[in-house]
Write an enzyme that holds these catalytic residues in place. Structure first.
Site, PDB file in Angstrom:
ATOM      1  N   PRO A  39     -15.484 -34.544  55.743  1.00 19.55           N
ATOM      2  CA  PRO A  39     -16.080 -34.708  57.074  1.00 19.55           C
ATOM      3  C   PRO A  39     -17.371 -33.901  57.241  1.00 19.55           C
ATOM      4  O   PRO A  39     -18.103 -34.092  58.203  1.00 19.55           O
ATOM      5  CB  PRO A  39     -14.991 -34.215  58.033  1.00 19.55           C
ATOM      6  CG  PRO A  39     -14.006 -33.492  57.199  1.00 19.55           C
ATOM      7  CD  PRO A  39     -14.163 -33.932  55.789  1.00 19.55           C
ATOM      8  N   GLU A  46      -6.122 -28.409  53.000  1.00 21.84           N
ATOM      9  CA  GLU A  46      -7.097 -27.832  53.940  1.00 21.84           C
ATOM     10  C   GLU A  46      -8.523 -27.962  53.432  1.00 21.84           C
ATOM     11  O   GLU A  46      -9.477 -27.822  54.174  1.00 21.84           O
ATOM     12  CB  GLU A  46      -6.791 -26.350  54.177  1.00 21.84           C
ATOM     13  CG  GLU A  46      -5.479 -26.101  54.874  1.00 21.84           C
ATOM     14  CD  GLU A  46      -5.382 -26.841  56.200  1.00 21.84           C
ATOM     15  OE1 GLU A  46      -6.207 -26.583  57.086  1.00 21.84           O
ATOM     16  OE2 GLU A  46      -4.481 -27.684  56.334  1.00 21.84           O
ATOM     17  N   ARG A  98     -19.342 -55.165  48.944  1.00 18.66           N
ATOM     18  CA  ARG A  98     -19.742 -56.418  49.590  1.00 18.66           C
ATOM     19  C   ARG A  98     -21.258 -56.579  49.673  1.00 18.66           C
ATOM     20  O   ARG A  98     -21.750 -57.642  49.984  1.00 18.66           O
ATOM     21  CB  ARG A  98     -19.069 -56.582  50.961  1.00 18.66           C
ATOM     22  CG  ARG A  98     -19.404 -55.530  51.963  1.00 18.66           C
ATOM     23  CD  ARG A  98     -18.411 -55.555  53.108  1.00 18.66           C
ATOM     24  NE  ARG A  98     -18.334 -56.862  53.780  1.00 18.66           N
ATOM     25  CZ  ARG A  98     -19.297 -57.387  54.517  1.00 18.66           C
ATOM     26  NH1 ARG A  98     -20.430 -56.734  54.667  1.00 18.66           N
ATOM     27  NH2 ARG A  98     -19.157 -58.542  55.113  1.00 18.66           N
ATOM     28  N   ASP A 132     -24.735 -59.472  58.905  1.00 13.47           N
ATOM     29  CA  ASP A 132     -23.684 -58.563  59.363  1.00 13.47           C
ATOM     30  C   ASP A 132     -24.151 -57.670  60.492  1.00 13.47           C
ATOM     31  O   ASP A 132     -25.320 -57.319  60.560  1.00 13.47           O
ATOM     32  CB  ASP A 132     -23.290 -57.594  58.236  1.00 13.47           C
ATOM     33  CG  ASP A 132     -22.317 -58.207  57.265  1.00 13.47           C
ATOM     34  OD1 ASP A 132     -21.733 -59.234  57.596  1.00 13.47           O
ATOM     35  OD2 ASP A 132     -22.171 -57.640  56.178  1.00 13.47           O
TER      36      ASP A 132
HETATM   37  N1  ADE Z   1     -11.908 -36.453  54.551  1.00 14.49           N
HETATM   38  C1  ADE Z   1     -11.376 -36.087  55.731  1.00 14.49           C
HETATM   39  N2  ADE Z   1     -12.067 -36.595  56.754  1.00 14.49           N
HETATM   40  C2  ADE Z   1     -13.096 -37.311  56.218  1.00 14.49           C
HETATM   41  C3  ADE Z   1     -14.178 -38.066  56.766  1.00 14.49           C
HETATM   42  N3  ADE Z   1     -14.362 -38.198  58.072  1.00 14.49           N
HETATM   43  N4  ADE Z   1     -15.025 -38.651  55.904  1.00 14.49           N
HETATM   44  C4  ADE Z   1     -14.867 -38.512  54.575  1.00 14.49           C
HETATM   45  N5  ADE Z   1     -13.876 -37.820  54.005  1.00 14.49           N
HETATM   46  C5  ADE Z   1     -12.987 -37.215  54.815  1.00 14.49           C
END
Ligand code: ADE
Length: 259
Positions: free
Chosen positions: A100, A128, A166, A181
């Site tokens: 993330p 974690e 794709r 798209d």
């Molecule tokens: N791992 C945990 N959350 C994630 C996200 N939002 N994007 C990519 N990998 C992740």
């Protein structure tokens, strides 16, 4: 394009990669997907892949060694002391960590990746987090699929493979399909209808039955613009707009005018 996916849960990918477009793309040789279980590369009888964090704080952290060993085995290399980046500069493939904290995956980035990379190594994190040295000395890129936290990188990796695949010419059959798209021209797509023309008392826009091709294209463009303005006005700043698109949007935004 070849994808090497490093994960502790290869079984998660079975459904996503063995159906529909991805499965057909694999059969036809457009893509090749190899799943690698990180546990198989963990040294020792117990094949431990995680450990507690230094400094405490709870949760478990993925150890760096099994991940480095997996990459060394897959690419048949020895990663030098200074890290993988020197090898990457010599032409070895990008190693992308799903996290993330990564760069947000959007359609233009996906287009760029499909166009530029023949091979990608994807690392799926769990627990974690992953020991920071994987980020520092192994990964060449970090990708996020959105501003939320998944339980691991696996679903994100599936999304990356799907979005990139794709876009490979030939995968969808209809070359024009991806150009239309949502997001590809920076706008959301127009609505679609199919038979029957009346469903439970609900009809379809008359223009679709008119056979007037130019008017239909104009209607689709206007629907696309109106939808983007209503739902994702943030996209308009980056979109590819003609003068008549701008005029139509201005008209939609006139106070008191019906939308
Ligand atoms: N791992 C945990 N959350 C994630 C996200 N939002 N994007 C990519 N990998 C992740």
């Amino acid at each position: 394009m070849r994808f090497d996916i490093l994960t502790l849960f290869p079984e998660m990918f079975e459904g996503a990669f063995n159906a529909s477009i991805i499965s057909r793309a694999r059969e036809r040789g457009y893509i090749d997907i190899a799943l690698h279980n990180i546990r198989d590369y963990a040294p020792g009888k117990h094949r431990v892949t995680d450990d507690t964090p230094y400094g405490g704080g709870g949760g478990m952290i993925m150890k760096p060694e099994p991940i480095f060993l997996a990459v060394e085995s897959i690419l048949n290399i020895d990663i030098p002391g200074e890290g993988y980046h020197s090898l990457h500069r010599q032409g070895y493939p990008p190693i992308v960590m799903l996290t993330p904290q990564g760069r947000l995956l959007k359609q233009p980035l996906a287009q760029e990746m499909t166009a530029n990379f023949e091979r990608l190594i994807l690392i799926c994190g769990r627990y974690e987090g992953i020991d920071e040295r994987v980020r520092q000395y192994l990964a060449t890129d970090e990708l996020s699929i959105g501003d939320y936290v998944l339980s691991g990188g696996e679903i994100a990796a599936m999304i990356v493979v799907d979005v990139l695949t794709r876009l490979i010419p030939g995968v969808l059959g209809d070359e024009a399909a991806t150009a239309k798209d949502s997001h590809s021209g920076g706008l959301l797509e127009h609505p679609h209808y199919t038979r029957p023309p009346e469903f439970r008392g609900h009809g379809i826009p008359e223009i679709l039955l008119s056979g007037h091709h130019a008017k239909l294209e104009q209607w689709r463009r206007e629907q696309s613009l109106a939808r983007t303005l209503a739902r994702r006005p943030d996209l308009l700043a980056q979109a590819n707009l003609s003068d008549s698109d701008r005029a139509y949007l201005a008209q939609l935004q006139q106070p008191g005018e019906p939308e």
